[in-house]
Enzyme design. Structure first.
Site, PDB file in Angstrom:
ATOM      1  N   TRP A 134       9.077  83.418 -25.868  1.00  0.00           N
ATOM      2  CA  TRP A 134       8.169  82.335 -26.282  1.00  0.00           C
ATOM      3  C   TRP A 134       8.856  81.320 -27.175  1.00  0.00           C
ATOM      4  O   TRP A 134       8.598  80.116 -27.083  1.00  0.00           O
ATOM      5  CB  TRP A 134       6.902  82.891 -26.926  1.00  0.00           C
ATOM      6  CG  TRP A 134       6.091  83.700 -25.961  1.00  0.00           C
ATOM      7  CD1 TRP A 134       5.787  85.022 -26.051  1.00  0.00           C
ATOM      8  CD2 TRP A 134       5.491  83.240 -24.731  1.00  0.00           C
ATOM      9  NE1 TRP A 134       5.046  85.417 -24.963  1.00  0.00           N
ATOM     10  CE2 TRP A 134       4.848  84.345 -24.146  1.00  0.00           C
ATOM     11  CE3 TRP A 134       5.448  82.010 -24.084  1.00  0.00           C
ATOM     12  CZ2 TRP A 134       4.162  84.248 -22.924  1.00  0.00           C
ATOM     13  CZ3 TRP A 134       4.761  81.916 -22.869  1.00  0.00           C
ATOM     14  CH2 TRP A 134       4.138  83.028 -22.305  1.00  0.00           C
ATOM     15  N   LYS A 140      -5.213  86.607 -27.105  1.00  0.00           N
ATOM     16  CA  LYS A 140      -4.606  87.858 -27.557  1.00  0.00           C
ATOM     17  C   LYS A 140      -5.519  88.544 -28.575  1.00  0.00           C
ATOM     18  O   LYS A 140      -5.867  89.692 -28.430  1.00  0.00           O
ATOM     19  CB  LYS A 140      -3.231  87.623 -28.197  1.00  0.00           C
ATOM     20  CG  LYS A 140      -2.122  86.893 -27.420  1.00  0.00           C
ATOM     21  CD  LYS A 140      -2.123  86.978 -25.981  1.00  0.00           C
ATOM     22  CE  LYS A 140      -1.008  86.471 -25.123  1.00  0.00           C
ATOM     23  NZ  LYS A 140      -0.077  85.474 -25.495  1.00  0.00           N
ATOM     24  N   ASP A 157       4.209  79.920 -34.242  1.00  0.00           N
ATOM     25  CA  ASP A 157       3.377  80.412 -33.141  1.00  0.00           C
ATOM     26  C   ASP A 157       2.822  81.771 -33.584  1.00  0.00           C
ATOM     27  O   ASP A 157       3.578  82.718 -33.794  1.00  0.00           O
ATOM     28  CB  ASP A 157       4.262  80.562 -31.896  1.00  0.00           C
ATOM     29  CG  ASP A 157       3.513  81.099 -30.674  1.00  0.00           C
ATOM     30  OD1 ASP A 157       2.351  81.519 -30.818  1.00  0.00           O
ATOM     31  OD2 ASP A 157       4.119  81.104 -29.576  1.00  0.00           O
TER      32      ASP A 157
HETATM   33  C1  LIG Z   1       0.849  84.459 -24.778  1.00  0.00           C
HETATM   34  C2  LIG Z   1       1.736  83.707 -25.685  1.00  0.00           C
HETATM   35  C3  LIG Z   1       2.012  82.348 -25.501  1.00  0.00           C
HETATM   36  C4  LIG Z   1       1.519  81.566 -24.295  1.00  0.00           C
HETATM   37  O1  LIG Z   1       0.202  81.357 -24.363  1.00  0.00           O
HETATM   38  P1  LIG Z   1      -0.598  80.610 -23.170  1.00  0.00           P
HETATM   39  O2  LIG Z   1      -1.934  80.448 -23.806  1.00  0.00           O
HETATM   40  O3  LIG Z   1      -0.579  81.513 -21.994  1.00  0.00           O
HETATM   41  O4  LIG Z   1       0.094  79.317 -22.922  1.00  0.00           O
HETATM   42  C5  LIG Z   1       2.791  81.696 -26.430  1.00  0.00           C
HETATM   43  N1  LIG Z   1       3.287  82.354 -27.489  1.00  0.00           N
HETATM   44  C6  LIG Z   1       3.057  83.668 -27.691  1.00  0.00           C
HETATM   45  C7  LIG Z   1       3.625  84.330 -28.890  1.00  0.00           C
HETATM   46  C8  LIG Z   1       2.274  84.381 -26.797  1.00  0.00           C
HETATM   47  O5  LIG Z   1       2.032  85.692 -26.999  1.00  0.00           O
END
Ligand SMILES: *Cc1c(COP(=O)(O)O)cnc(C)c1O
Length: 367
Positions: free
Chosen positions: A102, A194, A170
């Protein structure tokens, strides 16, 4: 069929209480004779829903008054572009720490618009740890980290010192899993699927002074934070129903002790699971001590032969599913298995997984 324990990395399990509340209100939300799915986002019935969700985010995360809370679409991945487009307007350069998929994707996207320096990486050992970066200095518009690495199962146990450079993180897979000092960051974002809600909404917490009046030339209106900040996340139709469910999840978090309560709950689950993995002669955790995620725990068996290991993993995943423990296949980059144990996963789910793993190890150990 009864409910299973769902260890998916995302979309992931939601608190059962929340699902029941949603079901109870499905056909008639508070006497409107409509489902929340059918309400206009401009209606007087909907307004309190988004206001309540924002108030809960502010309360549970102690968001200072000089930060905006935005409900956006496009997932975490759209933030990979919005961040450089809106924050990369000064020196047109940013620092990224590469801790896996990511973070790498975020850096690659930023490179389309601005200069990117990868100031540290844990790629040398397959991203099994978080590199130690004491200080980030120099001509950067922001410094970027991925606080919890969903795929690699690693998590920062410290924050790099960035002085005047805004720290961007993030937090898609760790939001509200433990307390976080928002004031240490310029911008935080999380795709909700998540730990907060079904898929469809991305939460952004941004310090007021970072909301650019003029993002990089050519920035689409929808990718400007100012567009959404000025309109209270109502510039266009927001993901209404997802925000409603998020509000319910946040209420559930509040009833269960807030961020502190989640930390206690999550630390107990993770400690139980890591202790089992570390003491088992059959399995091992892939993330190093000192960098381990509380939310996503990848693990392998100790089978050294690649082909046999592969067959054993497949057997594990299918027998686990038959036992009501689903979505345990590891990400293809790490292999093996992965148990995602987000806020909504009860301690009993982790206990059931360990009991299954003990049984599986006893049945499949050689010699
Ligand atoms: C799942 C995830 C993403 C991507 O998220 P989307 O909503 O599918 O674009 C980005 N960063 C992390 C840490 C993730 O777990």
């Amino acid at each position: 069929m009864g409910r299973v324990y769902n260890f998916s990395a995302g979309p992931s399990c939601l608190p059962e209480d929340v699902l029941k509340e949603c079901a109870a209100e499905m056909l008639d939300y508070k006497g409107t004779g409509q489902s929340v799915m059918e309400l206009s986002h401009r209606s007087s019935a909907y307004k309190p829903i988004i206001e309540n969700a924002e108030a809960l985010v502010r309360r549970l995360m102690n968001v200072p008054d000089n930060y905006k809370v935005l409900f956006l679409q496009g997932g975490g991945s759209t933030q990979f572009a919005m961040i450089p487009l809106n924050l990369g307007t000064g020196c047109k350069k940013a620092a990224y720490i590469n801790t896996g998929v990511w973070a790498k994707k975020a850096a690659a996207e930023a490179k389309k618009f601005i200069g990117v320096d990868v100031v540290a990486s844990s790629e040398d050992r397959g991203f099994c740890y978080i590199p130690r970066v004491e200080k980030i200095e120099g001509g950067y518009d922001y410094a970027y980290i991925c606080l919890n690495n969903t795929i690699m199962g690693t998590r920062y146990e410290y924050l790099p010192e960035t002085g005047p450079i805004p720290l961007v993180a993030d937090i898609s897979s760790c939001i509200l899993s433990e307390p976080l000092d928002v004031s240490k960051f310029g911008l935080l974002f999380a795709g909700a699927q998540k730990n907060l809600a079904p898929a469809g909404v991305t939460l952004v917490i941004i310090r007021d002074d970072l909301i650019a009046d003029a993002p990089l030339p050519g920035t689409p209106t929808m990718l400007s934070y100012k567009t959404h900040a000025d309109a209270g996340s109502m510039y266009n139709t927001p993901p209404c129903y997802t925000i409603y469910v998020m509000g319910k999840v946040l209420e559930w978090i509040e009833r269960n002790g807030g961020a502190e309560g989640m930390k206690k709950r999550n630390a107990e689950k993770a400690e139980l699971f890591y202790t089992y993995l570390d003491g088992s002669g059959f399995y091992r955790a892939t993330a190093e001590k000192g960098s381990r995620s509380l939310m996503n725990i990848p693990f392998l068996t100790n089978e050294a032969d690649a082909e046999k290991a592969d067959a054993l993993n497949k057997k594990f995943v299918s027998e686990a599913a038959a036992a009501g423990l689903v979505n345990l296949a590891g990400h293809r980059l790490v292999g093996g298995m992965r148990a995602s144990i987000y806020n909504a996963m009860p301690l009993d789910g982790v206990k059931a997984l360990i009991a299954f793993m003990e049984r599986f190890a006893a049945e499949n150990a050689r010699g």
